[in-house]
Design an enzyme around this catalytic site. Structure first.
Site, PDB file in Angstrom:
ATOM      1  N   ASP A   1       7.018  25.313 -35.115  1.00 52.17           N
ATOM      2  CA  ASP A   1       8.071  25.571 -36.101  1.00 52.17           C
ATOM      3  C   ASP A   1       7.561  25.119 -37.467  1.00 52.17           C
ATOM      4  OD1 ASP A   1      10.835  26.247 -36.844  1.00 52.17           O
ATOM      5  OD2 ASP A   1      10.981  24.104 -37.278  1.00 52.17           O
TER       6      ASP A   1
ATOM      7  N   CYS B   1       0.838  -1.193   0.000  1.00 54.23           N
ATOM      8  CA  CYS B   1       0.000   0.000   0.000  1.00 54.23           C
ATOM      9  C   CYS B   1       0.879   1.252   0.000  1.00 54.23           C
ATOM     10  CB  CYS B   1      -0.936   0.017   1.202  1.00 54.23           C
ATOM     11  SG  CYS B   1      -0.069   0.175   2.784  1.00 54.23           S
TER      12      CYS B   1
ATOM     13  N   CYS C   1       3.619   1.591   2.631  1.00 53.93           N
ATOM     14  CA  CYS C   1       4.882   0.904   2.321  1.00 53.93           C
ATOM     15  C   CYS C   1       5.766   1.796   1.452  1.00 53.93           C
ATOM     16  CB  CYS C   1       4.615  -0.403   1.589  1.00 53.93           C
ATOM     17  SG  CYS C   1       3.528  -1.544   2.431  1.00 53.93           S
TER      18      CYS C   1
END
Length: 773
Positions: free
Chosen positions: A439, A3, A6
């Site tokens: 460009d 989870c 952790c």
């Protein structure tokens, strides 16, 4: 890891090493760690082990140092979670046996406990016996992970699950042992089965295992795109060595090897075609479905498929240097990063589990306190049920999965479409940009000239002028010469003009893709000469033909009248590149060429407007050329910056930023790199240079402007998905915990809701897999 708690703990442990920065990813079970000099791999692994987990350094090309990083090295650590690899990324096959056993035993436990018709004498003992393997062996990964975390004075979601399941079972067992006759006669006065929660412990375990099983399957699909990308490359290659063909593993290729690629085979490395011609299917890399024609001197990319002719390709990039490997590296690095929006989830998850444990204890105490001094059995059951429901409903899993699974799916889908998102921060940037600089050359236009118009003077026809110009230009290597020769060749192919030169010596012209155009021939040229930057001259059909600029014609003795000179100036003023054609010392006509606009540019610019962006055309060409292109693609004249030098592109970005605009810049050349880096969001066209790609935040591997709009749309969709995930993860806990604490939620329903929350977050992210279809 199981989870968000952790994740937070591993990051904190690694971050305590001097100078170390770590970003831990839950679904990928990995940590991307930037380390200073003096920190060894062993120290990193030992630190993770000391946190209660296991890790190893990932031995792959993706662990190379990230370009531009100030740190001496970046490492990818691959973790293994405690608890039989029951981490969220664990294989579904490892979860299946536990889930099957739990489901088989839970059904009778539930029926016996909840349906009076299935109850019999002493049914409580049978329910307890059936539930025991479920809460022990099937739920063992939860208990083991909780114990390991407790040993390190930490708590995670497994702590909540383990305590909740164990409490429900042990409380029930205590009730049964303290009153062995409790279920001897179901329905007997005073012998209510309400004190037993065997079905709660079993059902919660089964639901959570089912949730993780579905989650593991779903997350595997989320990561399929990157796995597929890594598997795109050719496994073998046929090379020319010692005068013959030899088949070798693709990973043994060396720069300079000549690869033989037959029709239907994958090209094993990036390279240059030295012989042959073919159509190459590059859709796996660029996302563009139309095959690309290649011939001698054409660049080809590894993992693309040779569709027709036999090719000889000289390898220029192999192994980790190939375009495919760079794509995989960029995607992998993006997936290990963290979006700013995820930091809030990290901060909450750091204290989430301890807070839930406190809330569960307070809930139990509050219910007993409200019951008064004499607590009845029913009130004790209600207090216990509410506390267990709080433990079970609380789920930091959804918080931990919300960002990384969304990012995993979005970047993976982007890779399939030829779109590379460099990191989570890019997602935030695409949401805020309101202006995009385009460009012209290579982005809006193809960058290749094509004949736009042929003007003939007295005594000549336009078709004759083009035919003679094409014949003399065919002997030149200049891009303008190629464009004129190709147009003349097309004219001869499409018209009956070939009959007029049927008795002349003929020259077969090879098109740029190296294939002969059957039946298309230009008149032969003799006494050919050329001047760099000036033009060409030669005899065609016995006549001297001169083509080129004004100075070249004057050097060749050609006199130009004022009217003819005005015609040339008018052509140039319209934005065209104009070339003189003279025959036997007299001007015959003018050939006008223009940079061709990409077919989808106008539609792509309209799509950018729909996304709320203001397109601005940026070019080094003169104002006439820029205005002509802008008008063709639907950009107002006020939004055209013409005559801009490379350094001026950076100034243009800065000027817009100073005016309050959030600027994106799309370009493909070396001279765009500085502007791409200066822009709030740099977008490199993949047909451009490595320098441009490195400076950009987003890269589209194709050269279609529509992919730029698609890239921005995908990034925004991914960010929206992550935000939706986080909203529901927060909302679920914000509503679920108080409801459980008030005793309004059965623990079994809480377990189902907890499992569903993680599955729904992953399922929501998986919707990104259909983007663009």
């Amino acid at each position: 890891m199981t989870c968000a708690s952790c994740v937070n703990r591993v990051e904190k442990k690694l971050g305590k090493l001097d100078g170390v920065e770590a970003s831990v990813n839950l679904p990928l079970e990995s940590a991307h760690v930037t380390v200073p000099a003096g920190i060894t791999d062993e120290q990193l692994v030992d630190t993770v082990n000391a946190a209660g987990y296991k890790a190893k350094i990932r031995p792959s090309e993706h662990a190379e140092q990230v370009s531009g990083s100030a740190a001496p090295g970046d490492h990818m650590a691959h973790g293994a979670a405690p608890g039989d690899h029951m981490a969220h990324g664990g294989a579904a096959s490892q979860l299946r046996p536990r889930l099957v056993l739990a489901a088989i035993l839970t059904v009778p436990v539930f029926l016996i406990s909840m349906v009076p018709a299935f109850q019999f004498a002493h049914w409580g003992w049978v329910a307890g016996a059936l539930a025991l393997p479920v809460v022990s062996w099937a739920a063992w990964p939860f208990h083991r992970a909780a114990a390991i975390n407790a040993r390190h004075l930490a708590s995670t979601m497994d702590t909540l699950v383990s305590i909740g399941v164990a409490a429900a079972y042990l409380f029930s067992a205590w009730q049964l042992f303290s009153n062995p006759r409790m279920t001897e006669h179901p329905g007997m006065e005073g012998m209510e089965p309400g004190g037993l929660y065997f079905e709660v412990a079993a059902v919660v375990t089964t639901f959570l295992l089912l949730g993780r099983y579905l989650e593991a399957n779903a997350k595997q699909k989320a990561g399929d795109a990157l796995k597929a990308l890594l598997n795109l490359g050719a496994k073998d290659a046929t090379v020319l060595r010692s005068g013959g063909e030899t088949k070798i593993p693709a990973d043994q290729l060396q720069v300079g090897d000549v690869i033989v690629v037959r029709p239907g085979e994958k090209i094993a490395a990036d390279g240059l075609v030295i012989e042959g011609s073919s159509a190459v299917d590059a859709s796996l890399i660029t996302g563009e479905s139309v095959p690309v024609e290649v011939g001698p001197d054409s660049k080809v990319t590894g993992a693309t498929i040779n569709a027709s002719g036999r090719l000889l390709v000289r390898a220029t990039r192999v192994g980790a240097e190939t375009t495919l490997a760079q794509m995989a590296r960029l995607v992998s690095e993006a997936q290990t990063g963290k979006a700013p929006i995820a930091r809030l989830a990290d901060r909450i998850s750091a204290v989430f589990v301890p807070v839930v444990l406190v809330i569960a204890v307070l809930t139990f105490g509050a219910w007993l306190l409200l019951a008064g001094p004499a607590v009845s059995e029913a009130e004790l059951r209600a207090a216990f049920t509410a506390a267990v429901a709080v433990l079970v409903i609380a789920c930091p899993c959804a918080l931990g999965l919300a960002t990384p699974v969304g990012l995993l799916t979005g970047t993976g889908r982007g890779a399939q479409l030829g779109i590379l998102i460099k990191g989570p921060q890019v997602l935030e940037d695409t949401r805020t940009v309101d202006t995009i600089l385009l460009d012209k050359t290579g982005t809006v236009t193809t960058g290749r000239l094509a004949v736009d118009n042929t003007m003939a003077f007295e005594g000549f026809s336009p078709s004759e002028v083009l035919r003679l110009a094409g014949a003399v230009e065919a002997a030149s290597e200049h891009p303008i010469a190629h464009a004129i020769a190709a147009s003349a060749l097309a004219q001869i192919t499409e018209s009956a003009a070939r009959t007029a030169v049927a008795g002349s010596p003929l020259l077969r012209l090879e098109s740029q893709d190296g294939r002969d155009d059957d039946g298309a021939r230009l008149p032969a040229v003799g006494q050919f000469r050329s001047a760099p930057g000036g033009g060409v001259a030669g005899t065609v059909d016995g006549r001297l033909v001169v083509a080129g600029r004004t100075g070249w014609l004057q050097e060749s003795g050609v006199r130009i009248s004022r009217e003819q000179r005005d015609a040339l100036q008018a052509a140039e003023a319209s934005g065209a590149t104009a070339i003189w054609v003279a025959v036997e010392g007299a001007p015959a006509g003018i050939v006008s060429l223009r940079d061709t606009i990409k077919p989808g540019s106008a539609a792509a610019i309209a799509r950018l407007r729909h996304l709320g962006l203001r397109p601005i055309l940026l070019t080094g060409d003169n104002a006439a050329v820029a205005a002509q292109v802008a008008d063709a693609v639907g950009i107002p004249s006020d939004d055209v910056y013409a005559g801009i030098l490379p350094a001026g592109k950076v100034d243009a970005v800065r000027k817009l930023q100073a005016g309050g605009a959030i600027v994106a810049m799309a370009g493909d050349g070396v001279n765009d790199a500085a502007a791409l880096a200066q822009a709030d969001l740099g977008i490199a066209m993949g047909s451009g240079t490595d320098v441009a790609i490195e400076a950009a935040d987003l890269t589209v591997m194709g050269n279609d402007l529509a992919q730029v709009a698609q890239a921005i749309e995908l990034s925004r969709r991914t960010l929206a998905t992550i935000k939706t995930n986080l909203f529901w993860a927060f909302f679920y806990n914000a509503v679920g915990i108080p409801v459980a604490a008030l005793g309004l939620l059965n623990p079994m329903i809480a377990g189902a809701a907890m499992a569903a929350s993680s599955v729904l977050v992953v399922a929501n992210s998986l919707r990104l897999r259909s983007f663009g279809r």
